[in-house]
Scaffold this active site. Structure first.
Site: not given
Length: 455
Positions: A137, A250-252, A255
């Site tokens: 980030y 995007g994080d999902r 992961s």
């Protein structure tokens, strides 16, 4: 499964309430805040998603020494955190929402800090990982030389998914996949070309530049483009969802991709899994619903990555009208398409209650259905007028209707109320049962007979 997330964390704060008036000082809405919700953002959000999925999530990061860091640590409760000092203020991103819609976001402590040190404990925490997610980030941790050296060494034997940031460090060579979104990919590649062609060109450029095994460009509602050495680019379509806030998608994706790769899936199969997971995440409420009660999983076939009960509830929450219809839909034909299109025009979503294979056999005989339920559901979901499909195993749809509680139940043809026992059921919660014109010249039975004649 033990998944290590290494990267920058921040504190996300949501202030939400109603906005029914304008400020007397300026023509801006006044939000009467009635709820304050905090959560870990950045790499912390990725770790929380993995923890919610039942995996052992280990977060390797750096933390500040301020009041916001205390709040952030509280939001990381339940996750194994191995952290060193950041030497910088904790970044805080605050979103203001009025009636569920984002109004403004303001950031604090987000100036670019110096590259933090990486402790021996942080390096040791990487050992034994089934997969690693590098969640950059732009706060400098993934620019640490010692950490980068260790990640590059791991990439040969452990799936490493690198989620890059425009202000962050370049991915280390050899990682399993790098997952920029389209805007990031074009920026990294210095390209002004847009769309799928732009994504493919940028992915080819970045694949060569970064030395990763794959580059996966996420394209929002248009899905994802997978580029791997020696293979043609593959576009993975995204399930249809409606989401007012794409935060966390995007994080999902990252992961779910890491977990799928750790399970031994190929990168294209993993990208399919991740695309569906990101769509389901957004369709189920996104970050606003993360960590909420899970409840009993609905018995249905999630052909479009978004379950029917969620569609119905979301439509009701928005003040819309839920429309449902049902049937076997074996050999989908023009009559079906017209009936479904007419039903969809009656409200704000259309859910099809579909007889399972077992149910069809009980109604039509051992030689039916001609097409299995998974394919029938997928064909229905592909129609623009269909928002979701709910598969039921009984001979009649009353149980499915009771769970959906539609405002309008639609049947094709000419029926009297006594011919439709579900009409009385729908009326118990104030719903209505209506019919739309039936086209007698089109029928599955006649179509099946015609096919049999031609072999």
């Amino acid at each position: 499964m033990r998944i290590v997330v290494v990267g920058d964390v921040l504190l996300d704060t949501d202030l939400s309430g109603d906005a029914g008036r304008l400020s007397p000082d300026a023509p801006v809405p006044v939000v009467d805040v009635d709820a304050v919700r905090r959560r870990a953002g950045g790499a912390g959000l990725v770790a929380r998603m993995l923890e919610a999925d039942g995996h052992e999530a280990v977060l390797v990061t750096v933390l500040g020494d301020d009041d916001a860091a205390v709040l952030l640590r509280a939001e990381l409760d339940g996750i194994t955190v191995v952290a060193g000092p950041s030497g910088a203020p904790t970044p805080v991103k605050t979103r203001v929402r009025a009636s569920g819609q984002p109004v403004v976001r303001f950031d604090e402590g987000c100036a670019t800090p110096l590259v933090p040190a990486c402790s021996a404990a942080m390096i040791a925490a990487l050992e034994g990982a089934d997969a690693v997610i590098a969640a950059d980030y732009g706060r400098g941790l993934l620019a640490n030389v010692e950490l980068r050296r260790r990640l590059e060494a791991m990439a040969g034997s452990t799936p490493v998914v690198w989620d890059p940031h425009p202000s962050g460090a370049q991915p280390v060579p050899g990682v399993a996949a790098v997952t920029p979104n389209l805007g990031e990919a074009l920026r990294f590649a210095g390209s002004t070309e847009s769309g799928t062609q732009g994504a493919a060109a940028a992915a080819d450029d970045l694949l060569a530049r970064w030395g990763s095994r794959a580059v996966i460009v996420t394209m929002g509602e248009h899905g994802a483009l997978v580029a791997a050495s020696g293979l043609l680019p593959q576009v993975v379509p995204a399930p249809r969802v409606t989401a007012s806030d794409p935060c966390g998608a995007g994080d999902r994706f990252a992961s779910a991709l890491a977990v799928a790769l750790a399970e031994g899936r190929t990168v294209d199969a993993a990208a399919h899994r991740a695309t569906e997971a990101a769509a389901h995440f957004l369709g189920s409420g996104g970050v606003g619903a993360l960590g909420g009660p899970r409840g009993e999983a609905p018995r249905q076939l999630p052909v479009d990555g978004l379950d029917a009960l969620t569609v119905a509830q979301r439509t009701r929450d928005a003040g819309g009208t839920v429309v449902a219809t049902g049937g076997c839909f074996d050999l989908l034909h023009a009559g079906h398409a017209r009936t479904l299109a007419a039903a969809r025009r009656l409200g704000d979503c259309l859910i099809v209650c579909l007889n399972s294979d077992e149910s069809v056999r009980g109604l039509k005989g051992e030689h039916r259905p001609i097409i299995r339920q998974e394919d029938r559901a997928e064909l229905l979901a592909a129609l623009e007028c269909v928002d979701a499909v709910l598969v039921f195993g009984e001979s009649t749809p009353e149980n499915a209707i009771s769970r959906l509680r539609p405002d309008i139940w639609v049947k094709g043809g000419d029926y009297a109320a006594e011919d439709l026992p579900e009409a009385a059921l729908v009326s118990t919660w104030g719903g209505r049962t209506v019919t739309v014109p039936y086209i007698p010249a089109r029928s599955t039975t006649k179509l099946a007979a015609a096919l049999a004649r031609v072999g």
